[in-house]
Motif scaffolding. Sequence first.
Motif, PDB file in Angstrom:
ATOM      1  N   VAL A  32      52.768  36.735  30.078  1.00  0.00           N
ATOM      2  CA  VAL A  32      52.155  36.097  31.244  1.00  0.00           C
ATOM      3  C   VAL A  32      52.761  36.639  32.541  1.00  0.00           C
ATOM      4  O   VAL A  32      52.039  36.913  33.512  1.00  0.00           O
ATOM      5  CB  VAL A  32      52.315  34.560  31.142  1.00  0.00           C
ATOM      6  CG1 VAL A  32      52.030  33.892  32.473  1.00  0.00           C
ATOM      7  CG2 VAL A  32      51.380  34.006  30.072  1.00  0.00           C
ATOM      8  N   ILE A  33      54.068  36.804  32.564  1.00  0.00           N
ATOM      9  CA  ILE A  33      54.706  37.336  33.766  1.00  0.00           C
ATOM     10  C   ILE A  33      54.264  38.776  34.021  1.00  0.00           C
ATOM     11  O   ILE A  33      53.969  39.157  35.166  1.00  0.00           O
ATOM     12  CB  ILE A  33      56.241  37.232  33.651  1.00  0.00           C
ATOM     13  CG1 ILE A  33      56.660  35.759  33.712  1.00  0.00           C
ATOM     14  CG2 ILE A  33      56.928  38.034  34.757  1.00  0.00           C
ATOM     15  CD1 ILE A  33      58.132  35.516  33.441  1.00  0.00           C
ATOM     16  N   ALA A  34      54.205  39.589  32.961  1.00  0.00           N
ATOM     17  CA  ALA A  34      53.744  40.971  33.112  1.00  0.00           C
ATOM     18  C   ALA A  34      52.313  41.005  33.632  1.00  0.00           C
ATOM     19  O   ALA A  34      51.966  41.819  34.503  1.00  0.00           O
ATOM     20  CB  ALA A  34      53.854  41.709  31.784  1.00  0.00           C
ATOM     21  N   ARG A  35      51.491  40.121  33.120  1.00  0.00           N
ATOM     22  CA  ARG A  35      50.106  40.035  33.576  1.00  0.00           C
ATOM     23  C   ARG A  35      50.055  39.629  35.051  1.00  0.00           C
ATOM     24  O   ARG A  35      49.291  40.195  35.843  1.00  0.00           O
ATOM     25  CB  ARG A  35      49.350  39.016  32.719  1.00  0.00           C
ATOM     26  CG  ARG A  35      47.912  38.730  33.133  1.00  0.00           C
ATOM     27  CD  ARG A  35      46.996  39.862  32.799  1.00  0.00           C
ATOM     28  NE  ARG A  35      45.602  39.496  33.054  1.00  0.00           N
ATOM     29  CZ  ARG A  35      44.578  40.325  32.946  1.00  0.00           C
ATOM     30  NH1 ARG A  35      44.772  41.579  32.561  1.00  0.00           N
ATOM     31  NH2 ARG A  35      43.357  39.925  33.208  1.00  0.00           N
ATOM     32  N   ALA A  36      50.868  38.644  35.417  1.00  0.00           N
ATOM     33  CA  ALA A  36      50.896  38.176  36.807  1.00  0.00           C
ATOM     34  C   ALA A  36      51.304  39.301  37.749  1.00  0.00           C
ATOM     35  O   ALA A  36      50.714  39.485  38.820  1.00  0.00           O
ATOM     36  CB  ALA A  36      51.839  36.994  36.941  1.00  0.00           C
ATOM     37  N   GLU A  37      52.305  40.067  37.359  1.00  0.00           N
ATOM     38  CA  GLU A  37      52.768  41.165  38.208  1.00  0.00           C
ATOM     39  C   GLU A  37      51.709  42.251  38.334  1.00  0.00           C
ATOM     40  O   GLU A  37      51.618  42.924  39.363  1.00  0.00           O
ATOM     41  CB  GLU A  37      54.069  41.735  37.634  1.00  0.00           C
ATOM     42  CG  GLU A  37      55.246  40.771  37.787  1.00  0.00           C
ATOM     43  CD  GLU A  37      56.502  41.227  37.080  1.00  0.00           C
ATOM     44  OE1 GLU A  37      57.588  40.706  37.415  1.00  0.00           O
ATOM     45  OE2 GLU A  37      56.414  42.103  36.182  1.00  0.00           O
ATOM     46  N   ALA A  38      50.865  42.383  37.315  1.00  0.00           N
ATOM     47  CA  ALA A  38      49.821  43.411  37.339  1.00  0.00           C
ATOM     48  C   ALA A  38      48.623  43.015  38.189  1.00  0.00           C
ATOM     49  O   ALA A  38      47.965  43.873  38.787  1.00  0.00           O
ATOM     50  CB  ALA A  38      49.365  43.722  35.916  1.00  0.00           C
ATOM     51  N   VAL A  39      48.309  41.710  38.251  1.00  0.00           N
ATOM     52  CA  VAL A  39      47.065  41.290  38.915  1.00  0.00           C
ATOM     53  C   VAL A  39      47.282  40.515  40.210  1.00  0.00           C
ATOM     54  O   VAL A  39      46.310  40.229  40.913  1.00  0.00           O
ATOM     55  CB  VAL A  39      46.173  40.455  37.962  1.00  0.00           C
ATOM     56  CG1 VAL A  39      45.869  41.216  36.687  1.00  0.00           C
ATOM     57  CG2 VAL A  39      46.814  39.102  37.645  1.00  0.00           C
ATOM     58  N   GLN A  40      48.522  40.165  40.547  1.00  0.00           N
ATOM     59  CA  GLN A  40      48.767  39.323  41.720  1.00  0.00           C
ATOM     60  C   GLN A  40      48.185  39.920  43.000  1.00  0.00           C
ATOM     61  O   GLN A  40      47.569  39.213  43.810  1.00  0.00           O
ATOM     62  CB  GLN A  40      50.263  39.052  41.882  1.00  0.00           C
ATOM     63  CG  GLN A  40      50.666  38.340  43.161  1.00  0.00           C
ATOM     64  CD  GLN A  40      50.143  36.908  43.288  1.00  0.00           C
ATOM     65  OE1 GLN A  40      49.557  36.355  42.361  1.00  0.00           O
ATOM     66  NE2 GLN A  40      50.338  36.318  44.457  1.00  0.00           N
ATOM     67  N   LYS A  41      48.353  41.213  43.220  1.00  0.00           N
ATOM     68  CA  LYS A  41      47.844  41.820  44.444  1.00  0.00           C
ATOM     69  C   LYS A  41      46.316  41.803  44.496  1.00  0.00           C
ATOM     70  O   LYS A  41      45.729  41.799  45.579  1.00  0.00           O
ATOM     71  CB  LYS A  41      48.363  43.255  44.579  1.00  0.00           C
ATOM     72  CG  LYS A  41      49.849  43.342  44.905  1.00  0.00           C
ATOM     73  CD  LYS A  41      50.292  44.779  45.117  1.00  0.00           C
ATOM     74  CE  LYS A  41      51.761  44.852  45.474  1.00  0.00           C
ATOM     75  NZ  LYS A  41      52.216  46.259  45.679  1.00  0.00           N
ATOM     76  N   LYS A  42      45.677  41.784  43.349  1.00  0.00           N
ATOM     77  CA  LYS A  42      44.213  41.761  43.305  1.00  0.00           C
ATOM     78  C   LYS A  42      43.652  40.350  43.502  1.00  0.00           C
ATOM     79  O   LYS A  42      42.612  40.169  44.141  1.00  0.00           O
ATOM     80  CB  LYS A  42      43.720  42.307  41.965  1.00  0.00           C
ATOM     81  CG  LYS A  42      44.094  43.755  41.690  1.00  0.00           C
ATOM     82  CD  LYS A  42      43.614  44.172  40.305  1.00  0.00           C
ATOM     83  CE  LYS A  42      43.999  45.611  39.986  1.00  0.00           C
ATOM     84  NZ  LYS A  42      43.561  46.025  38.641  1.00  0.00           N
ATOM     85  N   VAL A  43      44.350  39.370  42.944  1.00  0.00           N
ATOM     86  CA  VAL A  43      43.825  38.001  42.913  1.00  0.00           C
ATOM     87  C   VAL A  43      44.556  37.084  43.887  1.00  0.00           C
ATOM     88  O   VAL A  43      43.949  36.221  44.514  1.00  0.00           O
ATOM     89  CB  VAL A  43      43.900  37.445  41.470  1.00  0.00           C
ATOM     90  CG1 VAL A  43      43.434  35.999  41.432  1.00  0.00           C
ATOM     91  CG2 VAL A  43      43.071  38.297  40.515  1.00  0.00           C
ATOM     92  N   ASN A  44      45.867  37.239  44.000  1.00  0.00           N
ATOM     93  CA  ASN A  44      46.678  36.415  44.902  1.00  0.00           C
ATOM     94  C   ASN A  44      46.610  34.937  44.535  1.00  0.00           C
ATOM     95  O   ASN A  44      46.394  34.067  45.379  1.00  0.00           O
ATOM     96  CB  ASN A  44      46.244  36.624  46.361  1.00  0.00           C
ATOM     97  CG  ASN A  44      47.281  36.137  47.357  1.00  0.00           C
ATOM     98  OD1 ASN A  44      48.467  36.127  47.077  1.00  0.00           O
ATOM     99  ND2 ASN A  44      46.816  35.732  48.537  1.00  0.00           N
ATOM    100  N   ALA A  45      46.841  34.660  43.253  1.00  0.00           N
ATOM    101  CA  ALA A  45      46.767  33.278  42.769  1.00  0.00           C
ATOM    102  C   ALA A  45      48.031  32.484  43.047  1.00  0.00           C
ATOM    103  O   ALA A  45      47.993  31.256  43.114  1.00  0.00           O
ATOM    104  CB  ALA A  45      46.487  33.272  41.266  1.00  0.00           C
ATOM    105  N   PHE A  46      49.172  33.179  43.189  1.00  0.00           N
ATOM    106  CA  PHE A  46      50.458  32.491  43.283  1.00  0.00           C
ATOM    107  C   PHE A  46      51.033  32.516  44.698  1.00  0.00           C
ATOM    108  O   PHE A  46      50.786  33.442  45.470  1.00  0.00           O
ATOM    109  CB  PHE A  46      51.480  33.132  42.345  1.00  0.00           C
ATOM    110  CG  PHE A  46      51.191  32.944  40.876  1.00  0.00           C
ATOM    111  CD1 PHE A  46      50.430  31.881  40.420  1.00  0.00           C
ATOM    112  CD2 PHE A  46      51.697  33.835  39.943  1.00  0.00           C
ATOM    113  CE1 PHE A  46      50.174  31.707  39.064  1.00  0.00           C
ATOM    114  CE2 PHE A  46      51.458  33.676  38.590  1.00  0.00           C
ATOM    115  CZ  PHE A  46      50.692  32.613  38.156  1.00  0.00           C
ATOM    116  N   THR A  47      51.814  31.480  44.985  1.00  0.00           N
ATOM    117  CA  THR A  47      52.634  31.463  46.199  1.00  0.00           C
ATOM    118  C   THR A  47      54.070  31.770  45.760  1.00  0.00           C
ATOM    119  O   THR A  47      54.458  32.922  45.673  1.00  0.00           O
ATOM    120  CB  THR A  47      52.510  30.120  46.926  1.00  0.00           C
ATOM    121  OG1 THR A  47      52.867  29.040  46.047  1.00  0.00           O
ATOM    122  CG2 THR A  47      51.085  29.909  47.415  1.00  0.00           C
TER     123      THR A  47
END
Length: 475
Positions: A32-47
Motif C-alpha cells: 500500500v505504501i509503495a502504491r501510494a508513493e507511485a500514485v500520490q502525485k497523480k491523485v493527491n489523495a493524502f495530506t
Amino acid sequence: MSDPDLCYMPATEAIRRFKARTLSPVELMQAVIARAEAVQKKVNAFTYTHFDEAMDLARKAEAKYAKGQRTGVLEGLPIGIKDESYIKGKPTSGGSLIMKDYVAKHTSPQNERILKAGGIAHARTATPEFSCAGYTWSKLWGVTRNPWNRKFTPGGSSGGSAASLASGTSAIATGSDIGGSIRIPASACGLVGFKPPYGRNPDDPPFNLDFYCHTGPLARTVSDAILLQNVMSGPYAGDISTLRPKLTLPTAYKPIKGMKIAFSMDLGFYEVDRDVQKNTLAALDVFRSLGAQVDEVDLGWTHKTLQSGMAYLDHLFGASLAGLLNTHSREMTSYARHFAKSGQKSKATDFVATLSTVNEMYAKLGPLLERYDVLICPTNALPAVAADFDQSTDKLRINGKPVNPMLGWVMTLPFNMLSRCPVLTMPSGRARNGVPTGIQIVGRSYSDADVFRFGMAYEAAAPKWYETAATRPAL
C-alpha cells in the motif's frame, strides 16, 4: 499475487488471510505504501503520511497473528483517516491554511475506536477547506483528482478517502457527511459509502449535535463497509446524541426476492444527467432480476427541499466559519469565504423554516416506506464536476440547464435533512467520460440492516469493480 492485487484486496479478505497466516500485515502495508508513493502525485489523495510508524505497527500486528494472540477486528489494516477528525499528538489541518500547524490534543471517538480495534492510520486523506464543498481542493494541499479520470473531482468532502480507495492506497477509509460528503465521493469513485442514521456513530462537538452530520465508512465492498461501520458505531460517553444499544450489522442477509423498491429518478426536482439516468435504470434491472418489485413513485418534493437544506447549512455550518472572516479571510479559499459570508446573513427564522420543510418531506416519504422496503434514486445528478471547480464563481449546467453550483448537482442533501434514514451508496456504472455513477438505497428510519440487505444482494449480482487490473483505474 501482484502488489496491485494486494492493494485492492477487500479488507475482510485481508483479515481472513492474516488469521490464516497466508498474508502478513507487513506485506500489505509495504504494498500500500509503495502504491501510494507511485500514485500520490497523480491523485493527491493524502495530506499527512505516517508511513514509518505504520510499518512499525504492521510488524507488531504481524507478531500478534504469528503468536496466536488476541487481535482487533481491524488488526493490521491500513486505514485512511479523513484529515478533519483528530488523532492525539498528530497534525490535523481540515484542509485549511489556518490550521496548518495544528496538532490534535485528543483523539476523535471514531478514530479512538479504529485504533483500539488495531486499525493503522498510515495516512490522512484530503478534504476541501473545512469540508465545506462537494469537491476536494485547498490552498494548503492543492487539487485532489479522480483516479478514473483525473480531469474530474473524486467528490467531497471525503474526496481524499474516496480517491485513496479507488487508487488502492487504503484498505478502508473514514468519512463524514453533512450534505453528502460520504456519498458524493463514493459515487464519483465507484465505491460503497454509508451515511448512518443520526446518532448511530459518535462525533466531536459541536457537530455531534447537528442532525445533518454523520460519520461513516467508505469502502470498495459492502462487507468492508460493514466491517468498519460495526467498529465506528455505538454509544459514546462523551456524545449525548449517540444511540443505545449498539447496533451490530449482520454480515450475511436473506435474498430480496418479493421485496418492494420505490424508485425516483429526480426526487421531484433535480435535473439528472443522461448517463446517470441510463446507469440508474440498469441498476434497477439488477434488482428486478433478483426478484424485487420496482415501482416509480412521486414524492411531491420541490426545489424548496434544496433551498431549505442549504439554508440550514448556511445557518449552522456557514455561520460557524463566519467568525474567521475578520482575521483569516485572505487565508481562506474562495468557496469557504463565500460560504462563511452566506452564514453571516442567515436568520433564526430561516433556520426554523427549514425544520418545517423536513416534516413536510417526511410526511411524503414516511408513509411511502411503510408500503415499500427501500427507496432508490441516483446519488449524484452529474457524475462529477471538474477537479478544480469553484462553486463560488463557476456556473454549472446539466443537460444544458443551469443548476445550483454548490449542491444542485448531487442528490444527497435531502437525506441529511431526513437524517434518521440510513443511506447506502453503491456503484451503478460509468459515464462516457469514465467517471463512475451511483445509486442511493434509502431505508426506513434507523433500519440500517435493510439497506445493507439490498446492497449485498445488488453487489453479488452486479458487475464487479476493482477485482482485476482491467476493472480498476488506469494510473
